[in-house]
Scaffold this motif. Structure first.
Motif, mmCIF file in Angstrom:
data_model
loop_
_atom_site.group_PDB
_atom_site.id
_atom_site.type_symbol
_atom_site.label_atom_id
_atom_site.label_comp_id
_atom_site.label_asym_id
_atom_site.label_seq_id
_atom_site.Cartn_x
_atom_site.Cartn_y
_atom_site.Cartn_z
ATOM 1 N N SER A 135 58.517 46.762 104.092
ATOM 2 C CA SER A 135 59.518 46.416 105.089
ATOM 3 C C SER A 135 58.840 46.121 106.417
ATOM 4 N N THR A 192 57.623 52.146 102.493
ATOM 5 C CA THR A 192 58.453 53.308 102.205
ATOM 6 C C THR A 192 58.213 53.737 100.757
ATOM 7 N N ASP A 194 59.286 56.685 97.907
ATOM 8 C CA ASP A 194 60.181 57.778 97.505
ATOM 9 C C ASP A 194 59.738 58.235 96.127
ATOM 10 N N ARG A 210 59.412 61.594 100.634
ATOM 11 C CA ARG A 210 59.863 60.290 101.120
ATOM 12 C C ARG A 210 59.210 60.036 102.472
ATOM 13 N N TRP A 211 58.666 58.851 102.636
ATOM 14 C CA TRP A 211 58.016 58.524 103.908
ATOM 15 C C TRP A 211 58.050 57.027 104.146
ATOM 16 N N THR A 212 58.456 56.636 105.347
ATOM 17 C CA THR A 212 58.308 55.264 105.815
ATOM 18 C C THR A 212 57.181 55.261 106.834
ATOM 19 N N TYR A 213 56.109 54.591 106.494
ATOM 20 C CA TYR A 213 54.911 54.594 107.333
ATOM 21 C C TYR A 213 54.680 53.185 107.863
#
Length: 291
Positions: A135, A192, A194, A210-213
């Motif tokens: 993203s 991201t 999950d 869960r991580w958006t980096y």
């Protein structure tokens, strides 16, 4: 003597114009992790793990996924292969015995569940990748362009800050900065992930991640230009500093793609950055699980 001072310090018609992007520092978002009592009791005993791929995957080559080259056609490829291999590599590096996701997939084709297949292969924990998304995050919120104006000498060195009236500032903006500022990309790439871990013995989900980096590279968008204007400051042109050691204006556009190592010279910087983000997220997942 006063007249001489006034003549020496009079208004210059040479200016340094600067436009720079200023954004509030954004603290990195921490991973969302849930550790169950079973995980806390059992995770140090887990030595063998299996990895299960999501139901759907992109079908991309290594070159396409890493940006190291522009693929002109694949001789062989495995759906999900690049991303799953990255996770398996991180787990093996952390000291786990890793059951290949392809072997698990083969066992599951015999109409057995993922946990049954993992258990038959000796795994104590099963990693399930629920989602892996690429993203972009916009960094323009709470940000602005700052513009500075200075009198300069013939070498382009600053003498003093110059306060222009609004119409003149608007002229400089339109003439020298509008195109630059409108073409700056304020999107930052992000990954991201999950996933969850299942305790094979009981089938219980014991650990969630869960991580958006987003790309952590500093944003440095800046343009400097030296101009020489007629007395009304509305008829200006770029000028070259006249000196043996001139001070040259500069333009800096540093963002996510510039964080890629220049020694690698990737063909596709965007894909290369996504690959770096993916590697970081996978490493973080394994580190937090095995701590």
């Amino acid at each position: 003597m006063l007249a001489a001072v006034v003549a020496f310090t009079g208004c210059s018609n040479r200016y340094l114009l600067i436009s720079k992007f200023v954004a509030k520092p954004q603290a990195p978002q921490a991973p969302e992790i849930l550790e169950t009592p079973t995980y806390l009791a059992e995770h140090t005993k887990i030595k063998t793990v299996a990895v299960r791929a999501p139901d759907g995957c992109s079908n991309r080559t290594t070159d396409e996924s890493t940006g190291s080259a522009i693929s002109k056609g694949a001789i062989m490829r495995t759906t999900c292969g690049v991303e799953m291999a990255e996770l398996e590599k991180k787990l093996a590096k952390a000291g786990y015995r890793v059951i290949s996701w392809k072997v698990l997939e083969r066992e599951m084709s015999n109409k057995v569940s993922a946990t049954e297949a993992a258990g038959s292969l000796g795994a104590e924990a099963l990693f399930q990748i629920n989602s892996l998304e690429r993203s972009q995050k916009h960094i323009g919120k709470d940000a602005l362009w700052e513009r500075e104006f200075y009198d300069t000498n013939e070498s382009g060195a600053k003498i003093r800050e110059h306060a222009f009236d609004d119409p003149t500032r608007a002229y400089f903006k339109k003439q020298y900065f509008d195109q630059f500022e409108s073409n700056v990309d304020l999107e930052r790439l992000a990954i991201t992930l999950d996933a969850n871990a299942v305790f094979v013995k009981t089938g219980e989900s014991i650990w969630y991640y869960r991580w958006t980096y987003a790309d952590p590279a500093a944003i440095d968008y800046r343009k400097e230009v030296l101009v020489k204007c007629k007395s009304d400051n509305r008829d200006c042109a770029d000028f070259k500093p006249r000196s043996q050691n001139p001070i040259e204006p500069k333009m800096t556009v540093a963002g996510e793609s510039e964080a890629v190592s220049v020694t690698e010279k990737p063909e596709d910087k965007k894909e290369a950055m996504y690959a770096q983000l993916l590697s970081t997220v996978m490493s973080d997942l394994v580190r937090n699980f095995s701590k």
